[in-house]
Design a protein around this motif. Sequence first.
Motif, PDB file in Angstrom:
ATOM      1  N   ILE A  76       0.877  -1.176   0.000  1.00 50.92           N
ATOM      2  CA  ILE A  76       0.000   0.000   0.000  1.00 50.92           C
ATOM      3  C   ILE A  76       0.911   1.222   0.000  1.00 50.92           C
ATOM      4  O   ILE A  76       1.414   1.629   1.049  1.00 50.92           O
TER       5      ILE A  76
ATOM      6  N   PHE B 238      -2.298   5.901  -0.649  1.00 53.98           N
ATOM      7  CA  PHE B 238      -3.325   4.942  -1.048  1.00 53.98           C
ATOM      8  C   PHE B 238      -3.942   4.305   0.189  1.00 53.98           C
ATOM      9  O   PHE B 238      -3.287   4.144   1.214  1.00 53.98           O
ATOM     10  N   LYS B 239      -5.194   3.895   0.060  1.00 51.73           N
ATOM     11  CA  LYS B 239      -5.900   3.243   1.161  1.00 51.73           C
ATOM     12  C   LYS B 239      -5.840   1.720   1.034  1.00 51.73           C
ATOM     13  O   LYS B 239      -5.907   0.999   2.024  1.00 51.73           O
ATOM     14  N   ASN B 240      -5.762   1.236  -0.201  1.00 49.50           N
ATOM     15  CA  ASN B 240      -5.839  -0.195  -0.460  1.00 49.50           C
ATOM     16  C   ASN B 240      -4.706  -0.652  -1.361  1.00 49.50           C
ATOM     17  O   ASN B 240      -3.982   0.159  -1.932  1.00 49.50           O
ATOM     18  N   ASN B 241      -4.591  -1.959  -1.503  1.00 50.34           N
ATOM     19  CA  ASN B 241      -3.563  -2.529  -2.357  1.00 50.34           C
ATOM     20  C   ASN B 241      -4.192  -3.204  -3.581  1.00 50.34           C
ATOM     21  O   ASN B 241      -5.421  -3.199  -3.739  1.00 50.34           O
TER      22      ASN B 241
ATOM     23  N   TRP C  83      -6.665  -6.075  -2.712  1.00 50.58           N
ATOM     24  CA  TRP C  83      -7.974  -5.587  -2.279  1.00 50.58           C
ATOM     25  C   TRP C  83      -8.806  -5.149  -3.489  1.00 50.58           C
ATOM     26  O   TRP C  83      -9.996  -5.470  -3.562  1.00 50.58           O
ATOM     27  N   ASN C  84      -8.212  -4.414  -4.411  1.00 51.25           N
ATOM     28  CA  ASN C  84      -8.950  -3.947  -5.587  1.00 51.25           C
ATOM     29  C   ASN C  84      -9.507  -5.111  -6.396  1.00 51.25           C
ATOM     30  O   ASN C  84     -10.649  -5.054  -6.864  1.00 51.25           O
TER      31      ASN C  84
ATOM     32  N   GLY D  91     -15.668   0.287   2.005  1.00 52.47           N
ATOM     33  CA  GLY D  91     -15.175   0.815   3.270  1.00 52.47           C
ATOM     34  C   GLY D  91     -14.166  -0.070   3.974  1.00 52.47           C
ATOM     35  O   GLY D  91     -13.635   0.324   5.015  1.00 52.47           O
ATOM     36  N   THR D  92     -13.883  -1.255   3.429  1.00 50.58           N
ATOM     37  CA  THR D  92     -12.892  -2.122   4.055  1.00 50.58           C
ATOM     38  C   THR D  92     -11.498  -1.782   3.534  1.00 50.58           C
ATOM     39  O   THR D  92     -11.353  -1.038   2.564  1.00 50.58           O
ATOM     40  N   THR D  93     -10.506  -2.328   4.187  1.00 54.27           N
ATOM     41  CA  THR D  93      -9.106  -2.162   3.783  1.00 54.27           C
ATOM     42  C   THR D  93      -8.398  -3.496   3.990  1.00 54.27           C
ATOM     43  O   THR D  93      -8.953  -4.403   4.634  1.00 54.27           O
TER      44      THR D  93
END
Length: 156
Positions: free
Chosen positions: A34, A38-41, A44-45, A78-80
Motif C-alpha cells: 500500500i 493509497f488506502k488499499n492494495n 484488495w482492488n 469501506g474495508t481495507t
Amino acid sequence: MKQRHEVLFKQLESYRSYVLSVMENVTEEEAEIIPFGFKNNIRWNLGHMYLDQYLWIQAVTKEKCGVPEQFKSWFGFGTTPANFNSETPSLEELKNLLKEQPAKIKDVYGERLEEEFPPTEMGMHTIEQVLIRTIFHEGMHLQAILDLKKCIQPSF
C-alpha cells in the motif's frame, strides 16, 4: 440471446481479460503493498471487483449469488487490507475467481438480463443495468491498480 446481450458479455469478458493481463507480472508481495497516499492494495482492488458484481446482482434480484459472506468483510465498501486474515484469498486465487466470473454470470443470468425487479437505490432494476454499472466500476478499480503498479514497479 439478444445481440446486445452478446455484446455486453463480450465487453465483460474483454475488460476482465485486460485486467488479468495487467496482473501478469505482479507478484503476491507486490499485490500487498500500500504505497503512501493509497488506502488499499492491488489484492484488495481485485477482490472488490469480484465482490461488487455479485453484490449488485444480489441487490437487484434479492437472490444469493454464492459468494462467501466473508468476502464482504475483506473486500466490501469501506474495508481495507487491515481486514484481511489467513483465510483471505491470495492474489492467485482472486485472479482465478475473476477469470471464471464472466462465464459464471453468463451461465446463471444470461437469459435473465431483462427480467424486471424492484429498483435499487441507484434506480437499477435489471441484471443488464447492473452489469453496465459494474463494468464502469471495474474500470475505476483498474485505474487504481494501474496507479498502484506505477508506484510499486517504477519501470511500469
